[in-house]
Design an enzyme around this catalytic site. Sequence first.
Site, mmCIF file in Angstrom:
data_model
loop_
_atom_site.group_PDB
_atom_site.id
_atom_site.type_symbol
_atom_site.label_atom_id
_atom_site.label_comp_id
_atom_site.label_asym_id
_atom_site.label_seq_id
_atom_site.Cartn_x
_atom_site.Cartn_y
_atom_site.Cartn_z
ATOM 1 N N TYR A 74 0.623 35.327 16.703
ATOM 2 C CA TYR A 74 1.479 34.122 15.986
ATOM 3 C C TYR A 74 0.551 33.130 15.884
ATOM 4 O O TYR A 74 0.463 32.545 14.811
ATOM 5 C CB TYR A 74 2.537 33.549 16.774
ATOM 6 C CG TYR A 74 4.021 34.306 16.570
ATOM 7 C CD1 TYR A 74 4.658 34.197 15.555
ATOM 8 C CD2 TYR A 74 4.362 35.447 17.693
ATOM 9 C CE1 TYR A 74 5.881 35.034 15.333
ATOM 10 C CE2 TYR A 74 5.600 36.189 17.629
ATOM 11 C CZ TYR A 74 6.282 35.876 16.274
ATOM 12 O OH TYR A 74 7.197 36.605 15.918
ATOM 13 N N HIS A 125 15.719 33.140 9.537
ATOM 14 C CA HIS A 125 15.061 33.712 10.776
ATOM 15 C C HIS A 125 14.187 32.600 11.587
ATOM 16 O O HIS A 125 13.249 33.233 12.462
ATOM 17 C CB HIS A 125 14.096 34.714 10.116
ATOM 18 C CG HIS A 125 14.847 35.881 9.442
ATOM 19 N ND1 HIS A 125 14.479 36.486 8.400
ATOM 20 C CD2 HIS A 125 16.010 36.406 9.763
ATOM 21 C CE1 HIS A 125 15.291 37.326 7.885
ATOM 22 N NE2 HIS A 125 16.303 37.521 8.742
ATOM 23 N N GLY A 195 11.980 36.410 -4.724
ATOM 24 C CA GLY A 195 10.862 36.965 -3.801
ATOM 25 C C GLY A 195 11.476 37.581 -2.551
ATOM 26 O O GLY A 195 10.788 38.036 -1.813
ATOM 27 N N THR A 196 12.734 38.240 -2.893
ATOM 28 C CA THR A 196 13.153 38.986 -1.807
ATOM 29 C C THR A 196 13.441 40.494 -2.381
ATOM 30 O O THR A 196 14.139 40.605 -3.418
ATOM 31 C CB THR A 196 14.373 38.522 -1.233
ATOM 32 O OG1 THR A 196 15.136 39.276 -0.402
ATOM 33 C CG2 THR A 196 15.351 37.967 -2.395
#
Length: 251
Positions: A74, A125, A195-196
């Site tokens: 991360y 998310h 953009g998906t």
Amino acid sequence: MSDDDDYNLALDQAGEALSCAGRVVVLSGAGISAESGVPTFREAQTGLWARFSPADLASPEAFAKDPERIWAWYHWRRTLIARGGPNAGHHALAQLAEIKSLQTITQNVDGLHQAAGSRRVAELHGNIWRERCSECDHARLVPMAEAQGDAPVRCRDCGAMMRPAIVWFGEMLPQTALVAADAALAEADCVIVVGTSNQVYPAAALVDTAVAGATPVIEINPQETPVSQHVDHRLAASASRALPDLVARLS
């Protein structure tokens, strides 16, 4: 008719639909951030991380087993995001929010919509810059910046391990974001899907809901998706090109 002519015609028609809308909803996915050099979730399993599956790096079980590895990954992702920053597509949406009532609902965890100036953002998310303690209730939002090292982060209140406040495999999407998304879609006068891939559920169900309704839907994606033949207006271009062009039609 050339590809440019097709694009300009679609842009004119989409711009007209957007100009008539008072309340606009944007459903955004990884494609808008890919233009900032941010790899999609599965693309991030490259190089040093190629031997790990997504579940090895994004699940409560993986974090409990090896928090050092998870935090290193991360921190690496945070650095990529901070270096890339928001692109022209993100900035265009922030500009659109100054003209229209705009609610952005995003699958992305990178915080780039907010970094560009968008304020009403529902994150399905989570957010990679938000941390929460694995033991107590302490939570915090850290500034967007390149990581300094890759050590795990500990809670300043109880000393336990902090974790990124991201929805991992096996976890439920935040109810507040889902409620905000449903309410916004019910009141929208225009929906922009940008953009998906429209293939990852339950987020893709929001797109399905929008397409099935009477509200005009504009899709922005250089690649065709499962809903491309069903939207009202399709701009076959990148977000960093199409969104500024679309907002310019409102000037």
